[in-house]
Structure formats: structure tokens, C-alpha cells
Motif scaffolding. Structure first.
Motif, PDB file in Angstrom:
ATOM      1  N   LYS A 209       4.446  10.042  -7.507  1.00 61.98           N
ATOM      2  CA  LYS A 209       5.476  10.257  -8.522  1.00 61.98           C
ATOM      3  C   LYS A 209       4.980   9.959  -9.933  1.00 61.98           C
ATOM      4  CE  LYS A 209       9.299   9.338  -5.396  1.00 61.98           C
ATOM      5  NZ  LYS A 209      10.484   8.538  -5.135  1.00 61.98           N
ATOM      6  N   SER A 210       3.693   9.688 -10.077  1.00 64.32           N
ATOM      7  CA  SER A 210       3.087   9.352 -11.374  1.00 64.32           C
ATOM      8  C   SER A 210       3.799   8.184 -12.045  1.00 64.32           C
ATOM      9  CB  SER A 210       3.070  10.576 -12.300  1.00 64.32           C
ATOM     10  OG  SER A 210       2.297  11.598 -11.749  1.00 64.32           O
TER      11      SER A 210
ATOM     12  N   PHE B  51       0.840  -1.199   0.000  1.00 64.27           N
ATOM     13  CA  PHE B  51       0.000   0.000   0.000  1.00 64.27           C
ATOM     14  C   PHE B  51       0.878   1.253   0.000  1.00 64.27           C
ATOM     15  CE2 PHE B  51      -3.589  -2.614   0.659  1.00 64.27           C
ATOM     16  CZ  PHE B  51      -4.750  -1.856   0.745  1.00 64.27           C
ATOM     17  N   GLY B  52       1.936   1.250   0.809  1.00 62.79           N
ATOM     18  CA  GLY B  52       2.849   2.390   0.861  1.00 62.79           C
ATOM     19  C   GLY B  52       3.564   2.609  -0.457  1.00 62.79           C
ATOM     20  N   TYR B  53       3.995   1.520  -1.078  1.00 62.85           N
ATOM     21  CA  TYR B  53       4.642   1.612  -2.386  1.00 62.85           C
ATOM     22  C   TYR B  53       3.684   2.211  -3.413  1.00 62.85           C
ATOM     23  CZ  TYR B  53       6.791   0.280  -6.788  1.00 62.85           C
ATOM     24  OH  TYR B  53       7.321   0.314  -8.055  1.00 62.85           O
ATOM     25  N   ASP B  54       2.437   1.756  -3.381  1.00 57.01           N
ATOM     26  CA  ASP B  54       1.455   2.261  -4.337  1.00 57.01           C
ATOM     27  C   ASP B  54       1.197   3.748  -4.128  1.00 57.01           C
ATOM     28  OD1 ASP B  54      -0.446   1.810  -6.496  1.00 57.01           O
ATOM     29  OD2 ASP B  54      -1.992   2.174  -4.981  1.00 57.01           O
ATOM     30  N   LYS B  55       1.131   4.200  -2.885  1.00 53.79           N
ATOM     31  CA  LYS B  55       0.940   5.620  -2.614  1.00 53.79           C
ATOM     32  C   LYS B  55       2.131   6.431  -3.122  1.00 53.79           C
ATOM     33  CE  LYS B  55      -0.855   9.357  -0.896  1.00 53.79           C
ATOM     34  NZ  LYS B  55      -2.152   9.899  -1.260  1.00 53.79           N
TER      35      LYS B  55
END
Length: 90
Positions: free
Chosen positions: A28-29, A19-23
Motif C-alpha cells: 500500500k506504499s 512481517f505480515g504488517y510490513d508486507k
């Protein structure tokens, strides 16, 4: 029961990190993690990790369809736990 505890700790840590990676990718688009994968991790037992990540990173908290599906999974898990405890499988 010990291996179940280890499994749940691992899957929740992984879910939190994903979840953190996805955020971070969203900020950073960059390429994102598909929501389906986030739901699968949640369904596999990463509910607490997902909830903590959503609150920590303020991630997916405004997307109504995601929230409904996420909490639908939580309700399903609670129902399954109810049935297991009712029938004394634990």
C-alpha cells in the motif's frame, strides 16, 4: 522451561504479524517497519515466525542483503544452541 516455551511462542507470533504488517504496508506504499526491527525480533527468538512469514507473504525473499543477514542470525542462534547443549546448560 515452560516459560521459555511461552516466550518463544509469543515472540514468533509477534514476529510473524510484524512481517505480515510490513508486507501489507509495502503493498500500500505506507510507512514500513525498519529492517533493523525485523532483525531484532528474529534475534530475540522469532526465527520461525520470520521464516514462516517470509514464505507465507513472499516477503523480503528477493532482497539479498536481508536474506544474508537473516540467515546470519539463524547461524548465530544455532551456534549458541550448540554451545549451550555441548556444555549441558539445557
Amino acid at each position: 522451561m515452560n516459560s521459555l516455551f511461552v516466550y518463544l511462542v509469543l515472540v514468533n507470533c509477534i514476529t510473524f504479524l510484524v512481517f505480515g504488517y510490513d508486507k501489507n504496508a509495502a503493498r500500500k506504499s505506507k510507512n514500513r517497519i525498519p529492517e533493523r526491527n525485523l532483525f531484532i525480533l528474529t534475534l530475540l527468538g522469532g526465527t520461525i515466525g520470520g521464516l514462516v512469514a517470509m514464505k507465507t507473504f513472499n516477503h523480503k525473499t528477493r532482497k539479498t542483503s536481508f536474506i544474508f543477514t537473516f540467515y546470519g542470525i539463524v547461524l548465530l542462534q544455532l551456534f549458541v544452541l550448540y554451545l549451550l547443549f555441548k556444555n549441558r546448560y539445557f
